[in-house]
Write a protein that holds these residues in place. Structure first.
Motif, mmCIF file in Angstrom:
data_model
loop_
_atom_site.group_PDB
_atom_site.id
_atom_site.type_symbol
_atom_site.label_atom_id
_atom_site.label_comp_id
_atom_site.label_asym_id
_atom_site.label_seq_id
_atom_site.Cartn_x
_atom_site.Cartn_y
_atom_site.Cartn_z
ATOM 1 N N VAL A 44 21.873 66.862 129.609
ATOM 2 C CA VAL A 44 22.888 65.988 130.199
ATOM 3 C C VAL A 44 23.046 66.398 131.662
ATOM 4 C CG1 VAL A 44 25.305 65.279 130.147
ATOM 5 C CG2 VAL A 44 24.082 65.686 128.013
ATOM 6 N N PHE A 45 23.135 65.404 132.543
ATOM 7 C CA PHE A 45 23.177 65.650 133.985
ATOM 8 C C PHE A 45 24.574 65.389 134.526
ATOM 9 C CE2 PHE A 45 22.925 63.957 138.314
ATOM 10 C CZ PHE A 45 22.249 64.972 138.962
ATOM 11 N N GLY A 46 24.975 66.210 135.492
ATOM 12 C CA GLY A 46 26.257 65.997 136.160
ATOM 13 C C GLY A 46 26.209 66.459 137.600
ATOM 14 N N LEU A 47 26.960 65.781 138.460
ATOM 15 C CA LEU A 47 27.105 66.175 139.857
ATOM 16 C C LEU A 47 28.482 66.791 140.049
ATOM 17 C CD1 LEU A 47 25.636 63.223 141.958
ATOM 18 C CD2 LEU A 47 24.761 65.548 141.840
ATOM 19 N N GLY A 48 28.563 67.766 140.942
ATOM 20 C CA GLY A 48 29.857 68.382 141.181
ATOM 21 C C GLY A 48 29.838 69.278 142.395
ATOM 22 N N THR A 49 30.703 70.276 142.391
ATOM 23 C CA THR A 49 30.851 71.185 143.520
ATOM 24 C C THR A 49 31.115 72.602 143.023
ATOM 25 O OG1 THR A 49 33.202 70.619 143.611
ATOM 26 C CG2 THR A 49 31.737 69.435 145.117
ATOM 27 N N ILE A 50 30.902 73.562 143.929
ATOM 28 C CA ILE A 50 31.257 74.952 143.667
ATOM 29 C C ILE A 50 32.757 75.121 143.894
ATOM 30 C CG2 ILE A 50 30.974 77.337 144.426
ATOM 31 C CD1 ILE A 50 28.593 76.388 142.912
ATOM 32 N N GLU A 51 33.448 75.670 142.905
ATOM 33 C CA GLU A 51 34.883 75.885 143.012
ATOM 34 C C GLU A 51 35.212 77.311 142.566
ATOM 35 O OE1 GLU A 51 36.692 73.763 144.434
ATOM 36 O OE2 GLU A 51 35.437 71.964 144.368
ATOM 37 N N ALA A 52 36.465 77.699 142.739
ATOM 38 C CA ALA A 52 36.942 79.015 142.294
ATOM 39 C C ALA A 52 38.055 78.819 141.279
ATOM 40 C CB ALA A 52 37.441 79.844 143.467
ATOM 41 N N GLN A 53 37.931 79.522 140.164
ATOM 42 C CA GLN A 53 38.991 79.457 139.150
ATOM 43 C C GLN A 53 40.272 80.099 139.664
ATOM 44 O OE1 GLN A 53 37.987 81.428 135.485
ATOM 45 N NE2 GLN A 53 39.775 80.660 134.396
ATOM 46 N N VAL A 54 40.143 81.210 140.405
ATOM 47 C CA VAL A 54 41.305 81.896 140.976
ATOM 48 C C VAL A 54 41.237 81.751 142.486
ATOM 49 C CG1 VAL A 54 42.544 84.075 141.184
ATOM 50 C CG2 VAL A 54 41.313 83.547 139.072
ATOM 51 N N ALA A 55 42.071 80.916 143.040
ATOM 52 C CA ALA A 55 42.117 80.670 144.485
ATOM 53 C C ALA A 55 43.567 80.431 144.887
ATOM 54 C CB ALA A 55 41.255 79.471 144.853
ATOM 55 N N SER A 56 43.934 80.895 146.066
ATOM 56 C CA SER A 56 45.311 80.691 146.519
ATOM 57 C C SER A 56 45.386 80.757 148.033
ATOM 58 C CB SER A 56 46.246 81.735 145.902
ATOM 59 O OG SER A 56 45.908 83.040 146.356
ATOM 60 N N ARG A 57 46.397 80.109 148.555
ATOM 61 C CA ARG A 57 46.759 80.244 149.975
ATOM 62 C C ARG A 57 48.072 81.014 150.009
ATOM 63 N NH1 ARG A 57 44.372 76.868 153.877
ATOM 64 N NH2 ARG A 57 42.629 75.665 153.031
ATOM 65 N N ILE A 58 48.079 82.120 150.726
ATOM 66 C CA ILE A 58 49.249 82.997 150.687
ATOM 67 C C ILE A 58 49.866 83.120 152.072
ATOM 68 C CG2 ILE A 58 48.333 84.295 148.745
ATOM 69 C CD1 ILE A 58 47.662 86.549 150.710
ATOM 70 N N GLY A 59 51.168 83.382 152.089
ATOM 71 C CA GLY A 59 51.905 83.604 153.320
ATOM 72 C C GLY A 59 53.114 84.463 153.033
ATOM 73 N N PHE A 60 53.956 84.634 154.037
ATOM 74 C CA PHE A 60 55.160 85.458 153.903
ATOM 75 C C PHE A 60 56.276 84.652 153.241
ATOM 76 C CE2 PHE A 60 52.778 87.225 157.431
ATOM 77 C CZ PHE A 60 52.816 88.591 157.190
ATOM 78 N N GLU A 61 57.084 85.348 152.438
ATOM 79 C CA GLU A 61 58.213 84.688 151.788
ATOM 80 C C GLU A 61 59.392 84.499 152.727
ATOM 81 O OE1 GLU A 61 59.333 86.187 147.931
ATOM 82 O OE2 GLU A 61 57.373 87.130 147.688
ATOM 83 N N VAL A 62 59.358 85.189 153.884
ATOM 84 C CA VAL A 62 60.461 85.108 154.847
ATOM 85 C C VAL A 62 59.920 84.606 156.177
ATOM 86 C CG1 VAL A 62 61.789 86.930 153.727
ATOM 87 C CG2 VAL A 62 60.115 87.533 155.494
#
Length: 381
Positions: A44-62
């Motif tokens: 079975v054929f499929g097209l897609g992309t490389i992704e990350a199961q654990v990914a985040s954008r982080i910053g300061f809480e203050v």
């Protein structure tokens, strides 16, 4: 006579042409037929992309001004690594004020505790005096008025003790409040330092020193390197046989000549309602040295193998509905259309005939010009 001969010749030529046309129209046509093949893979054929199961954008809480950025794009950092800091001066001043508040509350509690100890001692002394005066008054040694006065003093001392006890409770509460304020300010100061929440690779550095930041504004993009996988979209009509654990092959658009083995680790529980595709997640067993998030990939999942099968191109099937259709067969030297079932579809759009179809019944592998019911035919050599 000459004219008669010409007419006769023309008539003979016409008869010959008509006979040739009839022969061409009715002579047996040679039909390429489906042949049995061995060990046929079903993919079975499929097209897609490389992704990350654990990914985040982080910053300061203050909020604050970015003072230091200690890592850069592409760096790998273990959990707890300091990534950036905000300017701490204003928050350090708040911490110092909170520390002074704790010291003041502690001093106030000490003063109130001393007053409580004094009130306790006085209350005990007044109770003892009142007890002695009552005993003396009962023996007639002292006047009843003196005993009553001592009793009044004991009651007043007990009230003072209760008031001192309440003041001590208020002082303790004030100290607890001051300590809580100090803890809050120290926690806010700790939030001026941004650390890695997991073992990560920096994929985006979004802010530079001197930038004024609001709470939650992203400074870095992070992924867990071991969580990369290929997300492929597979047609619902082809995805039914896919199961977790099946072997797969992944091809990157940037490395078209290389094949990376993988395994299906997750099947999405919700299909796309517009494209009618299912999400398939494949983890590579041998990964490329530097996968790029979002890169296009081609995924092939092997759902099974047929020990033997006769394969007919889908183009040679009429009315194919995913499981059955009409094919041309040769019966008793004549072309006939027959409704048949199929048990699988290969990646190159060929359909495996149901083994219940007689093996000696030739099935056309290509529809030729001139096919019609009853036309004489024979299998091509």
């Amino acid at each position: 006579m000459r004219r008669l001969g010409l007419l006769l010749g023309a008539g003979l030529l016409g008869l010959a042409a008509a006979g040739g046309a009839w022969a061409l129209r009715h002579r047996p046509i040679e039909v390429p037929v489906a042949r049995e093949e061995r060990d046929v893979p079903i993919r079975v054929f499929g097209l897609g992309t490389i992704e990350a199961q654990v990914a985040s954008r982080i910053g300061f809480e203050v909020a604050g001004t970015l003072a230091e950025v200690l890592v850069d794009h592409g760096d790998r950092v273990p959990v707890g690594t300091v990534l950036a800091r905000l300017a701490p001066a204003a928050q350090q001043a708040r911490v110092a004020k909170a520390e002074a508040g704790v010291q003041s509350a502690e001093a106030q509690q000490g003063r109130v505790a001393a007053a409580f100890d004094r009130a306790t001692a006085l209350a005990q002394q007044k109770r003892a005096t009142s007890q002695r005066r009552r005993e003396l008054a009962s023996r007639g040694t002292t006047s009843p008025e003196a005993a009553e006065l001592a009793e009044t003093d004991a009651v007043a001392a007990a009230a003072d003790l209760a008031l001192a006890r309440a003041d001590l409770a208020v002082a303790r509460a004030a100290l607890a409040d001051a300590q809580a304020v100090l803890l809050a300010e120290r926690t806010a100061l700790a939030k001026h330092t941004l650390t890695a929440p997991f073992d990560a690779q920096i994929i985006a550095r979004l802010r530079e020193p001197g930038t004024a930041l609001g709470p939650g504004e992203a400074v870095f993009g992070l992924v867990a390197p071991g969580s990369l996988w290929a997300l492929a979209y597979v047609d619902e009509g082809r995805a039914g046989a896919i199961r977790e654990g099946l072997a797969a092959e992944v091809r990157l658009r940037s490395l078209p000549g290389e094949v990376f083995p993988g395994r299906v680790v997750r099947i999405g529980l919700e299909s796309d309602r517009v494209t009618e595709e299912r999400r398939i997640y494949v983890r590579c067993l041998r990964c490329p040295p530097q996968p790029i998030l979002g890169e296009q990939v081609q995924v092939e999942v092997e759902t099974g193998r047929l020990p033997a099968a006769r394969l007919v191109p889908e183009a040679a099937v009429e009315g194919f509905d995913g499981s059955s259709g009409r094919v041309w067969v040769i019966e008793d030297g004549r072309l006939r259309q027959r409704e048949v079932r199929f048990m699988a579809r290969t990646l190159d759009a060929r359909l495996a005939l149901d083994p219940g179809l007689p093996a000696d019944l030739p099935v056309a592998a290509r529809v030729l010009t001139g096919f019609r019911e009853g036309r004489a035919a024979r299998p091509a050599s």
